[in-house]
Design a protein around this motif. Structure first.
Motif, PDB file in Angstrom:
ATOM      1  N   GLY A 211       0.848  -1.197   0.000  1.00 29.86           N
ATOM      2  CA  GLY A 211       0.000   0.000   0.000  1.00 29.86           C
ATOM      3  C   GLY A 211       0.873   1.232   0.000  1.00 29.86           C
ATOM      4  O   GLY A 211       2.038   1.189   0.416  1.00 29.86           O
ATOM      5  N   ASP A 212       0.321   2.321  -0.503  1.00 31.31           N
ATOM      6  CA  ASP A 212       1.083   3.560  -0.516  1.00 31.31           C
ATOM      7  C   ASP A 212       1.352   4.023   0.903  1.00 31.31           C
ATOM      8  O   ASP A 212       0.518   3.863   1.787  1.00 31.31           O
ATOM      9  N   GLY A 218      -0.729  11.351   0.648  1.00 31.33           N
ATOM     10  CA  GLY A 218      -0.875  12.798   0.749  1.00 31.33           C
ATOM     11  C   GLY A 218      -0.632  13.495  -0.570  1.00 31.33           C
ATOM     12  O   GLY A 218      -1.307  14.478  -0.904  1.00 31.33           O
ATOM     13  N   ALA A 219       0.321  12.982  -1.361  1.00 36.51           N
ATOM     14  CA  ALA A 219       0.599  13.576  -2.666  1.00 36.51           C
ATOM     15  C   ALA A 219      -0.612  13.447  -3.592  1.00 36.51           C
ATOM     16  O   ALA A 219      -0.937  14.370  -4.355  1.00 36.51           O
ATOM     17  N   LYS A 220      -1.300  12.307  -3.518  1.00 35.79           N
ATOM     18  CA  LYS A 220      -2.510  12.120  -4.333  1.00 35.79           C
ATOM     19  C   LYS A 220      -3.617  13.077  -3.882  1.00 35.79           C
ATOM     20  O   LYS A 220      -4.309  13.687  -4.707  1.00 35.79           O
ATOM     21  N   PHE A 222      -3.164  15.889  -2.415  1.00 38.14           N
ATOM     22  CA  PHE A 222      -2.697  17.231  -2.746  1.00 38.14           C
ATOM     23  C   PHE A 222      -3.173  17.638  -4.136  1.00 38.14           C
ATOM     24  O   PHE A 222      -3.517  18.792  -4.382  1.00 38.14           O
ATOM     25  N   VAL A 223      -3.218  16.667  -5.027  1.00 45.01           N
ATOM     26  CA  VAL A 223      -3.686  16.930  -6.390  1.00 45.01           C
ATOM     27  C   VAL A 223      -5.207  16.852  -6.477  1.00 45.01           C
ATOM     28  O   VAL A 223      -5.865  17.743  -7.021  1.00 45.01           O
ATOM     29  N   SER A 224      -5.798  15.798  -5.894  1.00 41.40           N
ATOM     30  CA  SER A 224      -7.240  15.581  -6.035  1.00 41.40           C
ATOM     31  C   SER A 224      -8.069  16.652  -5.329  1.00 41.40           C
ATOM     32  O   SER A 224      -9.183  16.966  -5.773  1.00 41.40           O
ATOM     33  N   GLN A 225      -7.544  17.227  -4.248  1.00 35.56           N
ATOM     34  CA  GLN A 225      -8.272  18.267  -3.524  1.00 35.56           C
ATOM     35  C   GLN A 225      -8.003  19.670  -4.068  1.00 35.56           C
ATOM     36  O   GLN A 225      -8.511  20.656  -3.530  1.00 35.56           O
ATOM     37  N   GLY A 226      -7.183  19.745  -5.106  1.00 42.81           N
ATOM     38  CA  GLY A 226      -6.931  21.031  -5.738  1.00 42.81           C
ATOM     39  C   GLY A 226      -5.842  21.863  -5.095  1.00 42.81           C
ATOM     40  O   GLY A 226      -5.637  23.022  -5.488  1.00 42.81           O
ATOM     41  N   CYS A 227      -5.125  21.291  -4.119  1.00 42.31           N
ATOM     42  CA  CYS A 227      -4.070  22.061  -3.436  1.00 42.31           C
ATOM     43  C   CYS A 227      -2.948  22.459  -4.401  1.00 42.31           C
ATOM     44  O   CYS A 227      -2.366  23.538  -4.277  1.00 42.31           O
ATOM     45  N   SER A 228      -2.654  21.588  -5.357  1.00 44.88           N
ATOM     46  CA  SER A 228      -1.559  21.843  -6.289  1.00 44.88           C
ATOM     47  C   SER A 228      -1.865  23.020  -7.201  1.00 44.88           C
ATOM     48  O   SER A 228      -0.947  23.632  -7.770  1.00 44.88           O
ATOM     49  N   GLY A 294      -7.469  11.119   9.081  1.00 46.06           N
ATOM     50  CA  GLY A 294      -6.494  10.308   8.352  1.00 46.06           C
ATOM     51  C   GLY A 294      -5.968  11.023   7.128  1.00 46.06           C
ATOM     52  O   GLY A 294      -4.769  10.966   6.819  1.00 46.06           O
ATOM     53  N   GLU A 295      -6.846  11.735   6.406  1.00 42.22           N
ATOM     54  CA  GLU A 295      -6.415  12.466   5.210  1.00 42.22           C
ATOM     55  C   GLU A 295      -5.546  13.660   5.582  1.00 42.22           C
ATOM     56  O   GLU A 295      -4.590  13.989   4.869  1.00 42.22           O
ATOM     57  N   ILE A 296      -5.864  14.307   6.694  1.00 39.28           N
ATOM     58  CA  ILE A 296      -5.023  15.414   7.146  1.00 39.28           C
ATOM     59  C   ILE A 296      -3.636  14.908   7.528  1.00 39.28           C
ATOM     60  O   ILE A 296      -2.617  15.545   7.235  1.00 39.28           O
ATOM     61  N   GLN A 297      -3.579  13.749   8.170  1.00 43.30           N
ATOM     62  CA  GLN A 297      -2.283  13.150   8.485  1.00 43.30           C
ATOM     63  C   GLN A 297      -1.493  12.857   7.218  1.00 43.30           C
ATOM     64  O   GLN A 297      -0.277  13.061   7.162  1.00 43.30           O
ATOM     65  N   SER A 298      -2.176  12.362   6.183  1.00 42.58           N
ATOM     66  CA  SER A 298      -1.496  12.051   4.919  1.00 42.58           C
ATOM     67  C   SER A 298      -0.955  13.325   4.272  1.00 42.58           C
ATOM     68  O   SER A 298       0.193  13.346   3.791  1.00 42.58           O
ATOM     69  N   LEU A 299      -1.755  14.387   4.250  1.00 37.72           N
ATOM     70  CA  LEU A 299      -1.277  15.650   3.682  1.00 37.72           C
ATOM     71  C   LEU A 299      -0.097  16.202   4.475  1.00 37.72           C
ATOM     72  O   LEU A 299       0.867  16.716   3.903  1.00 37.72           O
ATOM     73  N   THR A 300      -0.177  16.089   5.795  1.00 36.61           N
ATOM     74  CA  THR A 300       0.926  16.556   6.641  1.00 36.61           C
ATOM     75  C   THR A 300       2.191  15.760   6.361  1.00 36.61           C
ATOM     76  O   THR A 300       3.293  16.322   6.288  1.00 36.61           O
ATOM     77  N   ALA A 301       2.044  14.436   6.206  1.00 35.49           N
ATOM     78  CA  ALA A 301       3.201  13.598   5.898  1.00 35.49           C
ATOM     79  C   ALA A 301       3.803  13.989   4.549  1.00 35.49           C
ATOM     80  O   ALA A 301       5.035  13.985   4.378  1.00 35.49           O
ATOM     81  N   TYR A 302       2.961  14.328   3.576  1.00 35.72           N
ATOM     82  CA  TYR A 302       3.469  14.750   2.263  1.00 35.72           C
ATOM     83  C   TYR A 302       4.246  16.055   2.379  1.00 35.72           C
ATOM     84  O   TYR A 302       5.353  16.189   1.835  1.00 35.72           O
ATOM     85  N   ILE A 303       3.687  17.024   3.102  1.00 34.59           N
ATOM     86  CA  ILE A 303       4.379  18.302   3.274  1.00 34.59           C
ATOM     87  C   ILE A 303       5.680  18.101   4.039  1.00 34.59           C
ATOM     88  O   ILE A 303       6.704  18.724   3.745  1.00 34.59           O
TER      89      ILE A 303
END
Length: 313
Positions: A211-212, A218-220, A222-228, A294-303
């Protein structure tokens, strides 16, 4: 040797905690024996009708002895305060080499995820003799992560990231409990910590479903939520760049300076207009209700994974 009256010491922190506890128990017991012994002695010796000599207290007892036991009590208290506080403060900051594991608490289970992406429910496998840093959040109410054998306990609060670390010193399986009443099935919110030799832990990880990891998830997002669209280096929007951001000091529009840690990133996602970066407009929308913990943790891990990159400005 295990005893029904004594929990196993299964972490490096447990040894220190137990030593402090035993010293406090010894001092408290000795003080109680001394006080009640003197009460009994005086009650018998100076009972009504006894021939014990009565009169003014010797000067050495009323002055030097009084000063002596007061100073001794003060020094003992100062030593205990220093020892206990230094032990607690030393347990706050995880070593840089610690294994980072994310924990999400919800009624009524513990969900954990390893750096490799391996997930567990109500269980956590960790390596022996290696620091483990837990980053924790709650999806609903206040929970409390408690491992008696490790002598570690930490509240897990909704809307806020908390963390704790430990280093297991004994292999085996140890109970994981919730120590904060969290609802009807609070008593059923149990799990286990499985401490394995480091080579066995590596083998266990290999056997887990692929699994990722959190940073890739978080990188996914970052793109899917429009952050990029605003924060990517190629964006034309005037928004803060995230490369090299984590851990840096950030100057805010109101003159304050904050550290870009997990809590700051979480607040920036959920309450973006609270801590606006100097030089930028408060145009970012809130993602409260759109992202779970969980998604916030993933975004934080990506950053966090971008921390080694150099900022573009």
């Amino acid at each position: 040797m295990n005893s029904p009256f004594r929990l196993p010491e299964a972490s490096t922190h447990a040894v220190t905690v137990d030593h402090i506890f035993y010293l406090l128990l010894l001092l408290s017991g000795a003080t109680a024996v001394l006080v009640f012994g003197l009460i009994l002695l005086f009650a018998v010796r100076y009972r009504r009708g006894s021939s014990a000599k009565r009169g003014p207290m010797p000067e050495i007892l009323s002055r030097e002895f009084e000063i002596g036991w007061t100073v001794a009590t003060l020094l003992t208290f100062a030593f205990l305060f220093w020892w206990a506080s230094s032990a607690d403060l030393g347990s706050l900051a995880a070593p840089p080499s610690a294994l980072e594991i994310h924990v999400v608490a919800k009624q009524w289970m513990w969900k954990t995820q390893h750096p490799s992406g391996a997930r567990e429910i109500n269980a956590l496998h960790v390596p022996l003799d290696q620091p483990v840093h837990l980053l924790m959040s709650s999806q609903d109410v206040i929970h409390s992560f408690f491992v008696p054998a490790f002598r570690v306990k930490k509240d897990v609060v909704p809307g806020r990231d908390t963390d704790i670390w430990f280093q297991a010193s004994k292999s085996g399986t140890f109970p994981l409990l919730c120590a904060e009443y969290c609802g009807t099935n609070h008593s059923m919110m149990r799990g286990k910590i499985v401490v394995m030799r480091q080579d066995d832990y590596a083998g266990w990880l290999v056997q887990q479903p692929e699994g990722d990891d959190l940073a890739h998830e978080g990188a996914k997002l970052f793109v899917s939520q429009g952050c990029s669209g605003c924060h990517a280096a190629s964006s034309n929007v005037h928004a803060p760049r995230l490369a090299g951001l984590y851990g840096r000091a950030v100057q805010l529009a109101d003159g304050r300076t904050v550290s870009a840690d997990d809590a700051y990133i979480r607040d920036s996602i959920l309450q973006p207009k609270r801590d606006v970066v100097a030089g930028y407009e408060p145009v970012m929308p809130s993602f409260k209700g759109l992202l779970d913990d969980g998604e916030i943790q993933s975004l934080t891990a990506y950053i966090r994974s971008l921390s080694k990159e150099q900022p573009d400005d």
